[in-house]
Design a protein around this motif. Sequence first.
Motif, PDB file in Angstrom:
ATOM      1  N   VAL A 100      60.083  16.990-105.390  1.00 13.28           N
ATOM      2  CA  VAL A 100      58.091  16.457-104.947  1.00 13.28           C
ATOM      3  C   VAL A 100      58.085  14.600-105.120  1.00 13.28           C
ATOM      4  CG1 VAL A 100      56.413  16.042-106.615  1.00 13.28           C
ATOM      5  CG2 VAL A 100      58.158  17.873-107.343  1.00 13.28           C
ATOM      6  N   LEU A 101      58.824  13.758-105.439  1.00 11.39           N
ATOM      7  CA  LEU A 101      59.000  12.744-104.608  1.00 11.39           C
ATOM      8  C   LEU A 101      58.486  12.393-103.226  1.00 11.39           C
ATOM      9  CD1 LEU A 101      58.522   9.489-104.862  1.00 11.39           C
ATOM     10  CD2 LEU A 101      60.720   9.799-105.887  1.00 11.39           C
ATOM     11  N   TYR A 102      59.622  13.431-102.263  1.00 13.98           N
ATOM     12  CA  TYR A 102      59.761  13.391-101.182  1.00 13.98           C
ATOM     13  C   TYR A 102      58.496  14.193-100.510  1.00 13.98           C
ATOM     14  CZ  TYR A 102      65.016  12.548-102.596  1.00 13.98           C
ATOM     15  OH  TYR A 102      66.835  12.168-103.194  1.00 13.98           O
ATOM     16  N   ALA A 103      58.360  14.866-100.868  1.00 16.92           N
ATOM     17  CA  ALA A 103      56.914  15.812-100.713  1.00 16.92           C
ATOM     18  C   ALA A 103      55.868  14.932-100.076  1.00 16.92           C
ATOM     19  CB  ALA A 103      57.227  16.476-101.259  1.00 16.92           C
ATOM     20  N   PHE A 104      55.698  14.046-101.454  1.00 14.08           N
ATOM     21  CA  PHE A 104      55.252  12.620-101.075  1.00 14.08           C
ATOM     22  C   PHE A 104      54.681  12.468-100.035  1.00 14.08           C
ATOM     23  CE2 PHE A 104      52.971  14.823-105.491  1.00 14.08           C
ATOM     24  CZ  PHE A 104      52.056  14.708-104.450  1.00 14.08           C
ATOM     25  N   ILE A 105      56.407  11.322-100.561  1.00 12.91           N
ATOM     26  CA  ILE A 105      56.529  10.043 -99.208  1.00 12.91           C
ATOM     27  C   ILE A 105      56.627  10.964 -97.944  1.00 12.91           C
ATOM     28  CG2 ILE A 105      58.167   9.385 -98.511  1.00 12.91           C
ATOM     29  CD1 ILE A 105      59.543   8.843-101.123  1.00 12.91           C
ATOM     30  N   ILE A 106      56.849  12.072 -98.044  1.00 21.43           N
ATOM     31  CA  ILE A 106      56.428  12.898 -96.442  1.00 21.43           C
ATOM     32  C   ILE A 106      55.265  13.187 -95.597  1.00 21.43           C
ATOM     33  CG2 ILE A 106      57.223  15.154 -95.257  1.00 21.43           C
ATOM     34  CD1 ILE A 106      60.070  15.355 -96.409  1.00 21.43           C
ATOM     35  N   PHE A 107      54.398  13.405 -96.475  1.00 20.14           N
ATOM     36  CA  PHE A 107      53.002  13.851 -96.610  1.00 20.14           C
ATOM     37  C   PHE A 107      52.235  12.712 -96.320  1.00 20.14           C
ATOM     38  CE2 PHE A 107      48.701  15.644 -97.267  1.00 20.14           C
ATOM     39  CZ  PHE A 107      49.183  16.031 -96.302  1.00 20.14           C
ATOM     40  N   LEU A 108      52.858  11.625 -96.792  1.00 22.43           N
ATOM     41  CA  LEU A 108      51.466  10.189 -96.932  1.00 22.43           C
ATOM     42  C   LEU A 108      51.497   9.471 -95.921  1.00 22.43           C
ATOM     43  CD1 LEU A 108      51.032   9.116-101.012  1.00 22.43           C
ATOM     44  CD2 LEU A 108      49.062  10.276 -99.992  1.00 22.43           C
ATOM     45  N   SER A 109      52.982   9.266 -95.311  1.00 19.90           N
ATOM     46  CA  SER A 109      53.822   9.216 -94.189  1.00 19.90           C
ATOM     47  C   SER A 109      52.881   9.568 -93.330  1.00 19.90           C
ATOM     48  CB  SER A 109      55.070   9.043 -94.065  1.00 19.90           C
ATOM     49  OG  SER A 109      56.246   8.545 -95.440  1.00 19.90           O
ATOM     50  N   PHE A 110      53.486  10.745 -92.503  1.00 19.05           N
ATOM     51  CA  PHE A 110      52.669  10.841 -91.940  1.00 19.05           C
ATOM     52  C   PHE A 110      50.728  11.685 -91.594  1.00 19.05           C
ATOM     53  CE2 PHE A 110      56.389  14.206 -91.657  1.00 19.05           C
ATOM     54  CZ  PHE A 110      56.669  14.111 -90.454  1.00 19.05           C
ATOM     55  N   MET A 111      50.092  11.197 -92.985  1.00 17.78           N
ATOM     56  CA  MET A 111      49.095  10.650 -92.923  1.00 17.78           C
ATOM     57  C   MET A 111      48.627   9.534 -92.500  1.00 17.78           C
ATOM     58  SD  MET A 111      47.404  12.008 -96.503  1.00 17.78           S
ATOM     59  CE  MET A 111      45.890  10.300 -96.047  1.00 17.78           C
ATOM     60  N   ALA A 112      49.615   8.844 -92.851  1.00 23.66           N
ATOM     61  CA  ALA A 112      49.764   7.546 -92.348  1.00 23.66           C
ATOM     62  C   ALA A 112      49.275   7.277 -90.749  1.00 23.66           C
ATOM     63  CB  ALA A 112      50.547   6.269 -93.025  1.00 23.66           C
ATOM     64  N   ILE A 113      50.347   7.913 -90.609  1.00 22.00           N
ATOM     65  CA  ILE A 113      50.735   7.748 -89.047  1.00 22.00           C
ATOM     66  C   ILE A 113      49.236   9.052 -88.175  1.00 22.00           C
ATOM     67  CG2 ILE A 113      51.795   9.147 -87.314  1.00 22.00           C
ATOM     68  CD1 ILE A 113      54.304   8.934 -88.805  1.00 22.00           C
ATOM     69  N   GLY A 114      49.443  10.150 -89.051  1.00 29.33           N
ATOM     70  CA  GLY A 114      47.628   9.776 -88.459  1.00 29.33           C
ATOM     71  C   GLY A 114      46.589   9.350 -87.986  1.00 29.33           C
ATOM     72  N   ALA A 115      46.534   8.701 -89.214  1.00 28.98           N
ATOM     73  CA  ALA A 115      45.120   7.728 -89.330  1.00 28.98           C
ATOM     74  C   ALA A 115      45.719   6.357 -88.095  1.00 28.98           C
ATOM     75  CB  ALA A 115      45.250   6.612 -90.798  1.00 28.98           C
ATOM     76  N   VAL A 116      46.764   6.682 -87.859  1.00 36.19           N
ATOM     77  CA  VAL A 116      47.000   4.832 -87.076  1.00 36.19           C
ATOM     78  C   VAL A 116      46.891   5.438 -85.519  1.00 36.19           C
ATOM     79  CG1 VAL A 116      48.589   3.860 -85.562  1.00 36.19           C
ATOM     80  CG2 VAL A 116      48.579   3.879 -88.830  1.00 36.19           C
ATOM     81  N   SER A 117      47.196   6.221 -84.980  1.00 35.10           N
ATOM     82  CA  SER A 117      46.564   7.595 -83.797  1.00 35.10           C
ATOM     83  C   SER A 117      45.625   7.607 -83.951  1.00 35.10           C
ATOM     84  CB  SER A 117      47.422   8.536 -84.091  1.00 35.10           C
ATOM     85  OG  SER A 117      49.457   8.600 -84.271  1.00 35.10           O
ATOM     86  N   ALA A 118      45.377   7.935 -84.884  1.00 40.12           N
ATOM     87  CA  ALA A 118      43.513   8.191 -83.916  1.00 40.12           C
ATOM     88  C   ALA A 118      42.505   6.014 -84.322  1.00 40.12           C
ATOM     89  CB  ALA A 118      42.349   8.311 -85.549  1.00 40.12           C
ATOM     90  N   ALA A 119      43.385   5.729 -84.665  1.00 33.57           N
ATOM     91  CA  ALA A 119      42.888   4.020 -84.603  1.00 33.57           C
ATOM     92  C   ALA A 119      43.044   3.470 -83.201  1.00 33.57           C
ATOM     93  CB  ALA A 119      43.146   3.277 -85.414  1.00 33.57           C
ATOM     94  N   TYR A 120      44.232   3.956 -82.218  1.00 32.28           N
ATOM     95  CA  TYR A 120      45.205   3.523 -81.514  1.00 32.28           C
ATOM     96  C   TYR A 120      44.508   4.405 -80.307  1.00 32.28           C
ATOM     97  CZ  TYR A 120      46.835  -0.697 -84.070  1.00 32.28           C
ATOM     98  OH  TYR A 120      46.626  -1.636 -84.502  1.00 32.28           O
TER      99      TYR A 120
END
Length: 326
Positions: A100-120
Motif C-alpha cells: 500500500v505504501l509502495y502504491a502511494f509512493i508510485i502514484f504520488l511520484s507520477f502526479m508530481a511528474i505530471g505537474a512538473v511536465s505541465a509546468a515546463y
Amino acid sequence: MREVAFIKQNKEKWLSFEKAIFGKTLKNPDELASLYIQLVNDLSYAQTYYPKSKTILYLNNLAAKAFQKIYKTKREDTNRFLHFWKIEVPMIVYEYRRYVLYAFIIFLSFMAIGAVSAAYDDSFVRLILSDGYVNETLENIEAGDPVAVYKSGSNWGSFIGITLNNLYVGIKSFIFGVFGGLGTGLVMMYNGIMVGAFQYFFYQEGVLWESVRGIWIHGSMEIFAIVIEGAAGLILGASILFPKTFSRLTSFKMGVKNGVKILISTFPFTIAAGFLEGYVTRYSNVMPNWLSVGIILVTLSMISFYYLVYPFILNAKLKNNHAATL
C-alpha cells in the motif's frame, strides 16, 4: 538471539498454534487471526536471522494452514459478509501494508511528474487531456464555471458510465499485475500523470481552488481507490516474482486470492465516488465552501481510516486478545 534459544522460547506457543489449527480447539476467527499475526511475525524473524533454517519451512507451513483456517472457516454466529469487511480485508491490508505504501509512493511520484511536465511544457496538458477537453474547460473557466464539464449528461447516466469506467480501471490495474507488477505500474503512471497535469492546468489558469472544491468531492474516494487497487496489482506481481519459501504456483494463488479481496473491497468506494460525481459534483459551484470541503473531508476520512488506520487498530486488538489467552 541464537536459533536454539529462539525455538526454545517459542516452542510451546507454536505447539498451541498447531492444536488450535489442526485440533479445532479454537473456532473464533478473531483468535485465529491473532495466531496468524504471531506466526507471521515469528516467520519474518526466522527469515531474517536464520535464512537457511528448517524452522522457516515449519513456520511457513503452519502460517499457510492458519491462513486457510482464518479465511475459509465460517462461523454460524457471525455474518460472513460482515466478517469479510470487518476482519478479513483489514487483516490482508495489514499483512501487505508495505505494498500500500509502495502504491502511494508510485502514484504520488507520477502526479508530481505530471505537474512538473505541465509546468515546463505548454503542450503537455493537451497531449494528456486532449485538445477538445482543454478547449472546453477554457471556455467554462471564461464563463465562470471551471468544472462545468461535470454537468454534461443526466445524473443517472453520468453515475453509471463513470462508475463502470472506474471499476474497469481498477480491475485492469489489478489484472495487469500479472506482468510482474509492471502493468499495474503503467496504469498508475498514466492516471498519476493525468491527475498531476490536470490539477496544474487549473492552477495555471488561476482556478485551482474552484477545481479542488469541485473535483475532489468525488476524487477523494475515486483516486484513493485507484491507489489501493494498484497495491492489489503489486501484490499479485510480487507473488510471482518473490514466492519466498512457497512454490511459485502456491505463492501466485495466494497473491490472486488476497489481491482479489482487496480489489473487491474498493468497489463500494468506487461506486460511491461515481454517485457523487454524477449527482453532487455538478452542483459544486453553487455550494457553500463549508459543504463542499465537508464532503471532501468526510469521504477522504472514511476511506483513509479503513485502509490506513483500522488495520493497525485491528492488529493491535488481536495481539492483545492473543496475549490475554496465553
